[in-house]
Design a protein around this motif. Structure first.
Motif, PDB file in Angstrom:
ATOM      1  N   PHE A 123     -33.889 -12.344 -64.916  1.00 25.30           N
ATOM      2  CA  PHE A 123     -35.161 -12.233 -65.645  1.00 25.30           C
ATOM      3  C   PHE A 123     -34.846 -12.238 -67.139  1.00 25.30           C
ATOM      4  CE2 PHE A 123     -38.611  -9.042 -67.069  1.00 25.30           C
ATOM      5  CZ  PHE A 123     -39.422 -10.068 -67.525  1.00 25.30           C
ATOM      6  N   TRP A 124     -35.239 -13.340 -67.783  1.00 27.52           N
ATOM      7  CA  TRP A 124     -35.040 -13.465 -69.233  1.00 27.52           C
ATOM      8  C   TRP A 124     -36.241 -12.792 -69.900  1.00 27.52           C
ATOM      9  CZ3 TRP A 124     -31.020 -15.622 -72.063  1.00 27.52           C
ATOM     10  CH2 TRP A 124     -31.254 -15.743 -73.443  1.00 27.52           C
ATOM     11  N   VAL A 125     -36.012 -11.649 -70.518  1.00 30.40           N
ATOM     12  CA  VAL A 125     -37.118 -10.834 -71.024  1.00 30.40           C
ATOM     13  C   VAL A 125     -37.741 -11.458 -72.271  1.00 30.40           C
ATOM     14  CG1 VAL A 125     -37.767  -8.545 -71.871  1.00 30.40           C
ATOM     15  CG2 VAL A 125     -36.054  -8.777 -70.062  1.00 30.40           C
TER      16      VAL A 125
ATOM     17  N   VAL B  71     -41.662  -6.624 -63.909  1.00 33.86           N
ATOM     18  CA  VAL B  71     -40.547  -5.953 -63.228  1.00 33.86           C
ATOM     19  C   VAL B  71     -41.064  -5.166 -62.032  1.00 33.86           C
ATOM     20  CG1 VAL B  71     -38.958  -4.015 -63.512  1.00 33.86           C
ATOM     21  CG2 VAL B  71     -38.941  -5.901 -65.152  1.00 33.86           C
ATOM     22  N   GLN B  72     -42.230  -4.535 -62.192  1.00 32.66           N
ATOM     23  CA  GLN B  72     -42.804  -3.792 -61.065  1.00 32.66           C
ATOM     24  C   GLN B  72     -43.122  -4.720 -59.897  1.00 32.66           C
ATOM     25  OE1 GLN B  72     -45.765  -2.023 -63.455  1.00 32.66           O
ATOM     26  NE2 GLN B  72     -44.793  -0.003 -63.446  1.00 32.66           N
ATOM     27  N   ILE B  73     -43.584  -5.913 -60.225  1.00 33.25           N
ATOM     28  CA  ILE B  73     -43.847  -6.883 -59.154  1.00 33.25           C
ATOM     29  C   ILE B  73     -42.536  -7.272 -58.478  1.00 33.25           C
ATOM     30  CG2 ILE B  73     -44.720  -9.196 -58.632  1.00 33.25           C
ATOM     31  CD1 ILE B  73     -46.645  -8.812 -61.059  1.00 33.25           C
ATOM     32  N   LEU B  74     -41.503  -7.509 -59.282  1.00 35.52           N
ATOM     33  CA  LEU B  74     -40.196  -7.871 -58.714  1.00 35.52           C
ATOM     34  C   LEU B  74     -39.692  -6.772 -57.786  1.00 35.52           C
ATOM     35  CD1 LEU B  74     -38.364  -9.398 -61.838  1.00 35.52           C
ATOM     36  CD2 LEU B  74     -39.267 -10.631 -59.868  1.00 35.52           C
ATOM     37  N   GLU B  75     -39.833  -5.524 -58.234  1.00 40.71           N
ATOM     38  CA  GLU B  75     -39.419  -4.383 -57.404  1.00 40.71           C
ATOM     39  C   GLU B  75     -40.233  -4.330 -56.116  1.00 40.71           C
ATOM     40  OE1 GLU B  75     -37.183  -1.876 -57.890  1.00 40.71           O
ATOM     41  OE2 GLU B  75     -36.391  -2.689 -59.774  1.00 40.71           O
ATOM     42  N   HIS B  76     -41.534  -4.526 -56.302  1.00 43.73           N
ATOM     43  CA  HIS B  76     -42.473  -4.434 -55.180  1.00 43.73           C
ATOM     44  C   HIS B  76     -42.133  -5.438 -54.071  1.00 43.73           C
ATOM     45  CE1 HIS B  76     -46.243  -3.963 -53.085  1.00 43.73           C
ATOM     46  NE2 HIS B  76     -46.568  -5.224 -53.284  1.00 43.73           N
TER      47      HIS B  76
ATOM     48  N   LYS C  75     -46.036 -12.882 -50.222  1.00 46.87           N
ATOM     49  CA  LYS C  75     -45.328 -11.655 -50.609  1.00 46.87           C
ATOM     50  C   LYS C  75     -46.210 -10.758 -51.456  1.00 46.87           C
ATOM     51  CE  LYS C  75     -40.655 -13.440 -50.246  1.00 46.87           C
ATOM     52  NZ  LYS C  75     -39.604 -14.126 -50.996  1.00 46.87           N
ATOM     53  N   VAL C  76     -47.121 -11.386 -52.153  1.00 50.60           N
ATOM     54  CA  VAL C  76     -48.124 -10.607 -52.880  1.00 50.60           C
ATOM     55  C   VAL C  76     -49.456 -10.971 -52.265  1.00 50.60           C
ATOM     56  CG1 VAL C  76     -49.304 -10.306 -55.080  1.00 50.60           C
ATOM     57  CG2 VAL C  76     -46.823 -10.507 -55.031  1.00 50.60           C
ATOM     58  N   ARG C  77     -50.109 -10.014 -51.613  1.00 49.84           N
ATOM     59  CA  ARG C  77     -51.453 -10.299 -51.087  1.00 49.84           C
ATOM     60  C   ARG C  77     -52.385  -9.260 -51.679  1.00 49.84           C
ATOM     61  NH1 ARG C  77     -50.094 -12.009 -45.769  1.00 49.84           N
ATOM     62  NH2 ARG C  77     -47.988 -11.372 -45.324  1.00 49.84           N
TER      63      ARG C  77
ATOM     64  N   ALA D 237     -50.143  -7.107 -61.143  1.00 51.58           N
ATOM     65  CA  ALA D 237     -49.564  -5.774 -60.921  1.00 51.58           C
ATOM     66  C   ALA D 237     -50.672  -4.751 -60.755  1.00 51.58           C
ATOM     67  CB  ALA D 237     -48.658  -5.409 -62.091  1.00 51.58           C
ATOM     68  N   SER D 238     -51.680  -4.883 -61.585  1.00 50.88           N
ATOM     69  CA  SER D 238     -52.775  -3.924 -61.540  1.00 50.88           C
ATOM     70  C   SER D 238     -53.565  -4.062 -60.239  1.00 50.88           C
ATOM     71  CB  SER D 238     -53.648  -4.162 -62.769  1.00 50.88           C
ATOM     72  OG  SER D 238     -54.764  -3.356 -62.727  1.00 50.88           O
ATOM     73  N   ALA D 239     -53.808  -5.305 -59.825  1.00 49.24           N
ATOM     74  CA  ALA D 239     -54.565  -5.524 -58.592  1.00 49.24           C
ATOM     75  C   ALA D 239     -53.790  -5.024 -57.371  1.00 49.24           C
ATOM     76  CB  ALA D 239     -54.893  -7.007 -58.439  1.00 49.24           C
TER      77      ALA D 239
END
Lengths: 453, 257
Positions: free
Chosen positions: B15-17, B35-40, B126-128, B250-252
């Motif tokens: 991840f290039w910040v 990052v939270q999404i990546l962790e999730h 992976k994200v629903r 992330a918020s959703a």
């Protein structure tokens, strides 16, 4: 017989003069730096078909696209009739292609309808320029008197050429009708006006001959006007689109000599490859036209001053001086001033024209003499101009090359940018933050466990 | 990244910040959200941390090819030192530079913008976002970043991501290939604009506000700054928010930090 010889001589002179002018333009384009045009030929041909022949990018604005399409198709189809005129003129035949029978009839009918539509389109174009004054066609310091006159000349000449063609057809039709013979071909428009010239045979023959001569002499004259005019795009659009860039628009050029220098700095054992015999090291960026590539110079000859680039330029929209069209037109002016120039040459010197906002210097170079740093620094490199150009001109690459000259050769960047450069050099970021704070975003994050590992 | 190497492992992605993601207070939040999404979703990722440095994009757009290449060649040494193959970044400028301009200098990587990455996560299930989450039915307009859109032809990925929110997506007249720049590109971010009638970000913000959106979505740190400033300038901060697409996802998903 004499008229055939005169015709042949006139036609040869007209075409010869045109070729002579083309050679001058070729010479000018070759002032530019070498540039390898890489990429797949089939991809290039595809672009040529879609963007140049298919006029794909014109359709971003549907109405002008339809009108322009009429004139363009008219130009292509009516050229077949020009071929006939050449044959008739040289061999003294009358409607030499009429042996094609029904095909000829269809061709003439399509020709007539197109010629009529061309007249309508040209009249609307004249109105857009002179009555409704569409902003992109009329505003901006680069839209000087000559550019406006040029556009009007083109439209009027096209109308005159079409009218001459109709005069020839109408008189011819009437003459044949009076003899009780049938004229080969089908003439749906001329048929409507068949009686307007009366029925005097001598008059009709004069009109027929005059119409014919005006049409062909007009075409030859127009051909030789092209190299001095924005109308040259009818020829240059094709090679320019063929050679357009295929890389993503965000990919800017890389200067190799700089790469060698930096590699040598980072690694003292690095051997900088020797330049080929007889070549000079490339200047950093662009000061004058010969520092641009031949493709960038070809861009300048392809521009038809339609102003779509300037019309979508965020800097121009918000009142900044930058106009991508001006950069391209300046390039052409400077190129013709420095190199060869075609028969009718009209350079554009903003100072002499009393244009106060464009603060050019006396120096006769593209940068500063025509294009000012104020324009260059207003660019957001957003590529809207490049996207908008119907003939795939790359305005941005020329802007960037001049910026490079300002920064690398003159150290003349705005102060705020120099501060940004220093920040990158010292902190590895364009802002004045300490590099040791680079991971601070992860503070207070659940990553505590990760940080330990 | 060094930690991965110490463990003898390789991450799936780097991840290039980016400088804005690391230093800009507003955009740090986007970095955290991503990052939270990546962790999730359990992606094995790494960051270069203190070893990351500016890609050189602002220098290059400003005409300083020398400084650009210094940055690029140094970064390539670091990336190649770790054997990096796949890079994801939330900044279209970093994305464009590493993807398109590093290869000529010897740096060849698979580079993905976070909009495309998020699009893949959604497509892979992976994200629903159940029922669209908090943004269901909200009026959102997306502002195209020049370096994502015109520069690289990525128009649909961010829109697909937003579509997952089941929101009321509205388009500005100037969108996709005809999108209007926010005014920050080409190193304008670091300088005052040239004399003119108006600032570009105001022009663009006005266009967005005319749609009366609840949210202006962007996918670029500079666009975010320019549009946020524009909304502030128009005194609409109370009812119109500027969010990055990663923050919205992330918020959703209920991943708020």
């Amino acid at each position: 017989m004499i008229s055939n010889i005169i015709f042949l001589l006139v036609a040869l002179a007209g075409i010869g003069l045109f070729v002579w002018q083309l050679r001058k333009i070729r010479h000018n384009i070759k002032l530019g730096r070498d540039k390898n045009i890489a990429g797949d030929t089939s991809e290039r041909l595809n672009k040529l078909l879609l963007v140049a022949f298919g006029q794909q990018k014109m359709f971003k604005r549907p109405w002008p696209a339809v009108l322009h399409g009429v004139v363009y198709i008219g130009f292509l189809v009516i050229n077949i009739e020009v071929l006939e005129i050449l044959i008739d003129g040289i061999f003294g035949t009358h409607r030499a292609l009429s042996f094609m029978g029904p095909v000829y009839s269809a061709l003439m009918a399509v020709n007539e309808i197109l010629a009529f539509l061309v007249i309508i389109a040209c009249v609307i174009f004249l109105a857009r320029r002179n009555i409704t004054k569409v902003p992109r066609l009329t505003r901006g310091p680069e839209m000087r008197a000559w550019s406006r006159l040029d556009a009007n000349i083109i439209l009027v000449v096209e109308i005159v050429l079409m009218l001459a063609l109709f005069a020839f057809n109408i008189a011819d039709l009437k003459i044949f009708a009076q003899r009780g013979e049938e004229l080969a071909g089908s003439f749906p428009i001329s048929g409507l006006f068949v009686n307007i010239f009366g029925s005097e045979v001598a008059t009709l023959e004069t009109i027929r001959t005059t119409g014919w001569w005006i049409h062909i002499l007009g075409i030859l004259a127009f051909l030789n006007y092209l190299p001095s005019s924005k109308h040259f795009h009818i020829i240059m659009a094709f090679p320019n689109v063929y050679y357009s860039r295929l890389e993503p628009k965000g990919q800017f050029t890389t200067n190799e000599s700089i790469t060698h220098e930096i590699k040598a700095m980072l690694d003292p054992s690095y051997q900088v490859p020797a330049l080929p015999e007889g070549t000079e090291p490339q200047k950093f960026g662009t000061k004058d036209v010969e520092d641009l590539s031949w493709k960038q110079l070809m861009d300048a000859y392809t521009c038809t001053e339609c102003g779509r680039c300037t019309d979508v330029c965020p800097a121009n929209i918000t009142g900044k001086l930058l106009s991508p069209r001006k950069i391209i037109m300046d390039t052409r002016d400077r190129m013709e001033e420095k190199g060869e120039h075609p028969a009718i040459f009209q350079p554009n010197h903003y100072q002499e024209m009393g244009e106060e906002r464009v603060k050019t210097t006396e120096g006769k170079t593209l940068l500063r003499g025509y294009v000012t740093p104020e324009e260059l620094w207003a660019c957001t490199t957003c590529n809207a101009c490049v996207e908008a150009c119907p003939v795939n001109i790359d305005q941005l690459s020329s802007i960037m090359d001049m910026r490079r000259y300002l920064v690398l050769e003159e150290s003349a960047a705005p102060n705020a940018l120099n501060i940004m450069f220093t920040n990158i050099e010292n902190n590895g970021a364009p802002w004045a933050f300490s590099p040791s704070d680079r991971l601070n975003w992860a503070d207070n994050l659940f990553l505590a466990d990760k940080a330990v590992s | 990244m060094a930690d991965f190497v110490a463990r003898g492992e390789m991450p799936e992605i780097l991840f290039w910040v980016g400088c804005a993601g690391a230093f800009d207070d507003r955009y740090k939040n986007v970095t955290r959200a991503f990052v939270q999404i990546l962790e999730h979703v359990g992606t094995k990722y790494a960051v270069l941390g203190l070893e990351e440095s500016c890609t050189g994009d602002p220098a290059k757009r400003a005409g300083n090819e020398f400084l650009f290449q210094m940055q690029a060649l140094t970064n390539i040494q670091v990336l190649d030192g770790y054997g990096i193959k796949k890079i994801v970044t939330a900044c279209p400028h970093c994305f464009n530079t590493i993807k398109n301009e590093y290869p000529a200098l010897g740096g060849n990587y698979e580079v993905i913008h976070h909009s495309t990455f998020l699009q893949q996560l959604i497509n892979d299930g992976k994200v629903r976002i159940a029922g669209g989450g908090a943004f269901k039915g909200k009026r959102i307009t997306f502002h195209d970043s020049c370096y994502l859109g015109r520069a690289n032809g990525i128009y649909e990925a961010p829109r697909d991501v937003l579509a997952a929110l089941d929101a009321d997506l509205v388009e500005m007249k100037r969108s996709r290939a005809n999108g209007l720049c926010c005014g920050a590109g080409g190193a304008q971010m670091w300088k005052e604009p040239e004399p003119g009638r108006k600032d570009i970000n105001i022009e663009r913000t006005e266009e967005a506000l005319a749609l009366e959106p609840a949210i202006i979505a962007s996918a670029c740190p500079f666009c975010m700054t320019m549009l946020s400033d524009g909304v502030k300038n128009k005194d609409r901060e109370q009812d119109v928010k500027v969010f990055d697409i990663a923050e919205l996802i992330a918020s959703a998903e209920g991943l708020n930090a």
